[in-house]
Structures are given as structure tokens and as C-alpha cells.
Design a protein around this motif. Sequence first.
Motif, PDB file in Angstrom:
ATOM      1  N   ILE A  60      -0.749 -10.872   4.303  1.00  0.00           N
ATOM      2  CA  ILE A  60      -1.489  -9.662   3.942  1.00  0.00           C
ATOM      3  C   ILE A  60      -2.976  -9.895   4.220  1.00  0.00           C
ATOM      4  CG2 ILE A  60      -2.058  -8.055   2.092  1.00  0.00           C
ATOM      5  CD1 ILE A  60       0.840  -7.938   2.879  1.00  0.00           C
ATOM      6  N   GLN A  61      -3.551  -9.039   5.077  1.00  0.00           N
ATOM      7  CA  GLN A  61      -4.957  -9.153   5.442  1.00  0.00           C
ATOM      8  C   GLN A  61      -5.866  -8.236   4.632  1.00  0.00           C
ATOM      9  OE1 GLN A  61      -6.037 -11.401   7.517  1.00  0.00           O
ATOM     10  NE2 GLN A  61      -4.021 -12.109   8.176  1.00  0.00           N
ATOM     11  N   ALA A  62      -5.317  -7.190   4.021  1.00  0.00           N
ATOM     12  CA  ALA A  62      -6.137  -6.257   3.245  1.00  0.00           C
ATOM     13  C   ALA A  62      -5.258  -5.606   2.191  1.00  0.00           C
ATOM     14  CB  ALA A  62      -6.771  -5.195   4.141  1.00  0.00           C
ATOM     15  N   LEU A  63      -5.857  -5.346   1.026  1.00  0.00           N
ATOM     16  CA  LEU A  63      -5.154  -4.718  -0.086  1.00  0.00           C
ATOM     17  C   LEU A  63      -6.116  -3.763  -0.769  1.00  0.00           C
ATOM     18  CD1 LEU A  63      -2.556  -4.682  -1.907  1.00  0.00           C
ATOM     19  CD2 LEU A  63      -3.748  -6.343  -3.358  1.00  0.00           C
ATOM     20  N   ALA A  64      -5.628  -2.571  -1.100  1.00  0.00           N
ATOM     21  CA  ALA A  64      -6.457  -1.562  -1.761  1.00  0.00           C
ATOM     22  C   ALA A  64      -5.621  -0.836  -2.802  1.00  0.00           C
ATOM     23  CB  ALA A  64      -7.026  -0.562  -0.761  1.00  0.00           C
ATOM     24  N   PRO A 103      -2.056   5.814  -9.403  1.00  0.00           N
ATOM     25  CA  PRO A 103      -1.157   4.703  -9.025  1.00  0.00           C
ATOM     26  C   PRO A 103      -0.766   4.779  -7.553  1.00  0.00           C
ATOM     27  CG  PRO A 103       0.048   6.360 -10.262  1.00  0.00           C
ATOM     28  CD  PRO A 103      -1.373   6.804 -10.264  1.00  0.00           C
ATOM     29  N   THR A 104      -1.660   4.341  -6.682  1.00  0.00           N
ATOM     30  CA  THR A 104      -1.438   4.340  -5.234  1.00  0.00           C
ATOM     31  C   THR A 104      -1.872   2.995  -4.686  1.00  0.00           C
ATOM     32  OG1 THR A 104      -1.880   6.718  -5.145  1.00  0.00           O
ATOM     33  CG2 THR A 104      -1.910   5.519  -3.072  1.00  0.00           C
ATOM     34  N   LEU A 105      -0.983   2.337  -3.925  1.00  0.00           N
ATOM     35  CA  LEU A 105      -1.223   1.001  -3.388  1.00  0.00           C
ATOM     36  C   LEU A 105      -1.066   1.031  -1.886  1.00  0.00           C
ATOM     37  CD1 LEU A 105      -1.686  -2.064  -3.979  1.00  0.00           C
ATOM     38  CD2 LEU A 105       0.821  -2.281  -4.040  1.00  0.00           C
ATOM     39  N   CYS A 106      -2.027   0.393  -1.198  1.00  0.00           N
ATOM     40  CA  CYS A 106      -1.984   0.313   0.262  1.00  0.00           C
ATOM     41  C   CYS A 106      -2.231  -1.130   0.670  1.00  0.00           C
ATOM     42  CB  CYS A 106      -3.036   1.237   0.891  1.00  0.00           C
ATOM     43  SG  CYS A 106      -2.957   1.325   2.701  1.00  0.00           S
ATOM     44  N   SER A 107      -1.409  -1.634   1.567  1.00  0.00           N
ATOM     45  CA  SER A 107      -1.528  -3.009   2.046  1.00  0.00           C
ATOM     46  C   SER A 107      -1.387  -3.025   3.557  1.00  0.00           C
ATOM     47  CB  SER A 107      -0.467  -3.914   1.403  1.00  0.00           C
ATOM     48  OG  SER A 107       0.835  -3.444   1.745  1.00  0.00           O
ATOM     49  N   ALA A 108      -1.998  -4.043   4.182  1.00  0.00           N
ATOM     50  CA  ALA A 108      -1.978  -4.181   5.639  1.00  0.00           C
ATOM     51  C   ALA A 108      -1.673  -5.626   5.987  1.00  0.00           C
ATOM     52  CB  ALA A 108      -3.309  -3.748   6.243  1.00  0.00           C
ATOM     53  N   ALA A 109      -0.648  -5.823   6.793  1.00  0.00           N
ATOM     54  CA  ALA A 109      -0.268  -7.137   7.313  1.00  0.00           C
ATOM     55  C   ALA A 109      -0.378  -7.080   8.826  1.00  0.00           C
ATOM     56  CB  ALA A 109       1.140  -7.513   6.875  1.00  0.00           C
ATOM     57  N   GLY A 110      -1.474  -7.586   9.380  1.00  0.00           N
ATOM     58  CA  GLY A 110      -1.710  -7.450  10.806  1.00  0.00           C
ATOM     59  C   GLY A 110      -1.971  -5.992  11.148  1.00  0.00           C
ATOM     60  N   PRO A 111      -1.281  -5.444  12.132  1.00  0.00           N
ATOM     61  CA  PRO A 111      -1.460  -4.024  12.458  1.00  0.00           C
ATOM     62  C   PRO A 111      -0.582  -3.080  11.647  1.00  0.00           C
ATOM     63  CG  PRO A 111      -0.076  -5.059  14.102  1.00  0.00           C
ATOM     64  CD  PRO A 111      -0.474  -6.149  13.140  1.00  0.00           C
ATOM     65  N   ASP A 112       0.314  -3.619  10.808  1.00  0.00           N
ATOM     66  CA  ASP A 112       1.245  -2.795  10.036  1.00  0.00           C
ATOM     67  C   ASP A 112       0.617  -2.391   8.700  1.00  0.00           C
ATOM     68  OD1 ASP A 112       3.176  -3.088  12.025  1.00  0.00           O
ATOM     69  OD2 ASP A 112       3.853  -5.003  11.155  1.00  0.00           O
TER      70      ASP A 112
END
Length: 666
Positions: A357-361, A367-376
Amino acid sequence: MAEEDELAAFRECWKEELTSNKEDKPLVCAPSPSSDVSVQAGQNDFKNRYFEDLNNLNKACSPSQSEGGGRIEDEACVGGGGKATAESEDQPEYVAIARSLLDGRTSPLLDRIQEERTRRKRQYQNMTNACSASLQQPQQPQPKRKVKKDDELLDLLIQDLNEVNDIPFFDVELPYELALKIFQYLNSTELGRCAQVSRAWRVLAEDSVLWFKMCTEEGYHHEASVSDSPCWKSTLRDCRNSAKTVRSNWKNRVGSISQLQFELGKVLCDVSSCDNFVLAGYTSGDVRLWDTLNWDSTASYLKVNSLSANSEPRPYVRYVQVNSTVAAATYEDGCVDLWSTETGGEPLLHYQSTGTIQALALSPDSPTLCSAAGPDIRLDCADDRGYWRTVCQVRLPKPVESLVLVPGRGQQCPLAALVAGEAVYLLDPREEKPQTLHSVYGHPVTCLDASDSHVALGVKRTGWAMHDGGNKIHVYSLETCKSVACVGDSLGDFTCINLRDSPPHLLVCGNKDRRVRVFDLRAGSSVASLYAHHLGVTSVQADDWKIVSGGGEGLVCVWEMRMGAKLWEMHNRHPVRHVRFNTSTLVTANIPDDKSPRGACITDDDLTAHRRHRGVICHYDFSEDALSQDHILPICRSDYIDSSGYNYNIGLAVPYDRLPGSHPSH
């Protein structure tokens, strides 16, 4: 009795004066020289007769007369009044208006006043026409002389009536609700002045609804109702005094400080805070949640998922995020866990990503979660029943470096801003693909932040573009997706931006050139530029009067924005990676860059890292009762039954300090 007799005599005199002038005098705009003498003589005769009648009436009604004579004169006056009443049937309407005032009424009928105003307008138009006609005829030059104009009794009467009817709340009885709507446009000072006018105005000026609205508009008791306080005026006064005291404590560094420590033998990885919650992740894989309002909350103990708990060695915690309802954490192995801040315990949501995981918000208000693993990219939301589901999964051309969730959108229509290389995208689950907000070849984005209406991003200029003014900060509108401001001309890279927590129309940012800058987005100019940290600014936040900044050298500085002066500073060993404050509290985190210092390796003799390598979380409390309470030292807040590592409990025996089966008192 003498004063009442004089008042009755004056009223009767006024009635006789009104009834004596039955015919209106014609208005003359430009009288001829032959008529000046006659008009002046008539006016003098009128004045002499008026004062003679008034003197005779005063002599007749004076208290020095005998009682019998006084009765005879009174009967004469009453008889004259009856005769005037009989003769006033054919008089103009102003006589009836005057009689109503003499009878004790303070507010005559409005239709009669309107008719009198219409009659005066017609009379004025006739006078204007006569004046214009006389000016057209040739006239002989006349010597200039000063003419004294005497106002007639009728003109003075109508003028007084107009003035009385223009004063609100006195001659017209307004409904209470309507008067309350008028008073709601006044501030506290004006309401205090209105309360001194009369009793009726005081009741309006001290209405609880007015002071309750004023209290909520100033930021106090947002979730309260009108019935929660018996006197909202006193509540607002107490809140203002408390805010004044808190500001003074901020400036003078008066309060209490606490160091939040959980895993003493491991290194701090990431920290997040929101309201009264502080969340921290460690290299041991543990995640700790503090509730600063309730230090002994059972929700502080968060259990790790079974996959990360059973792996040896346990993966490090990479990112943590917290809001008022949920807390989230990511690990080096790609796992993501989410807990409830009320119950803690087992995770509410757990999923495994294919990469790191490169970014987490986490949305600050939903209650909203967004995560990014590479380009996904993956976006998860909770429904009304509390069940979490994935609402969007997309893939970008380049790996995602950072992302933020736009506040104020709710869980029904979340919106995320992402940075991938040189482009900034807006991710809306209702659309098929992300929308490109900003993209300039050769100019990567270094930092990102978003408010409920704008997105701010720092752009790095390279090559020949450095001569165009240096690095910039672009601000885009979320409604039009167009640039609304472009500020900054620094040679260094912008490292941090805070747009969400800044005052309206202001933006605060930090740069590698050691300066903290505040920009006015309306004018596009700089409000403040402070030389703050010699190793660059790493985190920053501002409100309407102060700025709190953190640097790479470990300094936390508090600045006064208007004067640009440093109020005070605090120093720790590691770079400041987190700064977050509200009205009365401040949370700072010094997180080390080296997560595996000497002494923390399994091959070393000491399995725990030294205290100077672990990092520190500080909680400052500047409230009024911060010094009155008996605060527990941070060293005494650790769990006595914890068996992992040395817990620094003075005077207490740890499990490995005594023989098996022995009693602690032996």
C-alpha cells in the motif's frame, strides 16, 4: 389641580383657534408690491388677537380667582367647547385629527393621515404651477428684503404626525415574532444597547433564541438545542471568556504536556489524530488508539488480523488514519484493517492487496476508506446499516503517490483526489473513469490537499521553467475543475499544504527553502512568510491567528500570524511528521526515518530499541482546567501486566525478575 386646570384651559384655547380658521388662505407664490402691506397687516392683526385671547383666557382660568368665579369661567369654557363641537361638523378633517389628539389619543387613524398627505401633495403641485406661471410673466426688479415665514398650526401638526408614525415599535404594535426577526440582525453590543431602551425592548433583546443562534454562529455548542441552557446569554459570555483564557494559554505556553507511549521497545511508524482520538502504528505490527477524553477506554486495544498476527516476524505498520468513528491501518504485507473507535477489538473490515500500500486516506467526516497499491485504487464505504462494501476499483497509468478524500461529500457520493506522477485525478464512483484535473509534462506534483470546494497541489518546475518564477501552488475548483489561483514563486519544493483546516480563503504551506508561507487565494498574494526550520518544513497547520509548524530538525514552532513572531518552540530528536491542533489541544509526532536502528535487530543482544530511536507523540492541553487536575505521569500509564519488554514501572517487579511461583512481596 392647578396644573390640570391650566392644561384644560390650553386645550380649550387650541379648539377655539382651530374653529376660528374655517377658510384656508390661498397660497401666493409671488405677491405683488401692493398686496404686501395688506398681508403683513392681516398677519399682525391675527397675532395680536391670538395673544390677547390667550391672555384673557389665562386670567379667567388662573387659580387666584375665587371658587365661584372659577366655576363660572369653567362653565363658559365648556359651553364654548360645545359650540365649537357643534360648529366643527363642516370643518376639514384635520380638525378631527387635532380633536382626537386633544382627547388623549396618541395614534390617529392612518387613513386620515394618508388623505392629509395627499391633500398637501396636491396643494404643493398647485403652488408649483402658480410659481412657474408667475415666472413666465415679465416682472419688475424688486429690492431684496428678508421675509420671515411663520409656520401655520396645521403644518406643525401634520409634521408631528408624520414623525410619530415613522418611529417603529411605539405607535404600531408589532407581533413578537416579527420584532424578533428584526432583532436577529443585531450583534451582542447592539442588543445590549437595545435592552436599555424600555422593558419591552429588554424582553426582545434577551430572548434565548437570539443568543442561541449567536452562540452557534460563533462556533460554540454546535450540537445543542435551545432548551439545553436556561440562559444562552450567560452561556455565550462564559464561552467567550473561556476562549480568551485558552488563547492566553496558547501564547504563554501554559498547560499540561503528555507523552503517549505504548510499545516502548519498538519504533514509531505513523501517527494520525482527529478530535480527541490519536492513532499510532509501530514496527512490531501493533496499532494503539488513545482517547484523550477517556484515557482508560476499552477501545484503545485494537486486535490485529489473524494473517498479520501469525506471520513471523510481524510486518511493520505502514500508514494509519483515524476519524471520529473508525480507525484504519495498513501493513508492509499489503493488509488493510479497519476498527471502530467505540468498541475496538476485532477489525470491522479486512482485505489483502496484491502489492504494498503506497497511500491511504480516510474521510474526516464519513466512513469512507480509499487505498492505493501501485496503480490500483480501491474505494470502500459503509452503508446505513454499517456494512462495508467496495464501491469502486480503478487502475491508473502510473503508480499513485498520494491521495486525499474531499471532506463534506458524505458516504453517498465520495470524491477522491489522487497524484500519479505528473497528473492529478478526481475519482468519482459514479463515473466510469477518473477525471484528469491537472497534468503538465515534466512538472511533477510534490504535495496535495483538498477542502470541501477546492483542491490545492504543489508543482515542481524543472529545467528552463525555473526561470518562470519557480515552484507554484495551483488551486482548482471542484465545481468547474478549472484553476482559480496560482500562488508562490519559491526555488525550493513545496513539501506540505494545509487547505482543509485553514481559515476561509487562506492557504498555509511549507517548503524546503525553510519557510512557512500563508497565501490569500482571493488576491493571490502572500499574507505571511516565516523563516521557520533550517532542515525544511515537514508539517504545518494554521487558524485565524496562529500557525503551528514542524521541521526536519525536530522543532515544533508556534507563530503569531499577524505579527509574524514566534511565540514558543519545543524540540525532539526526530523529524516532525504530524501536527494537528484544535481549540485547546495540540498533538505532535516525531517519527524517525530509520525504522531498524542498532539494537533493534534479532541478532543483537538487546531486542529493544533505545529510547532515543523510538520516536515520541506529545499531547498538549491548553484548556482552563488543564493545571487544576492531577494529571497522571505518562510513565505511570503503562499496563502493569504487559510482559513484552521492560516497561519502566518503578518499584514494581516484572515477570522475569522473580522466581516461578514466588509471591511479589517475597
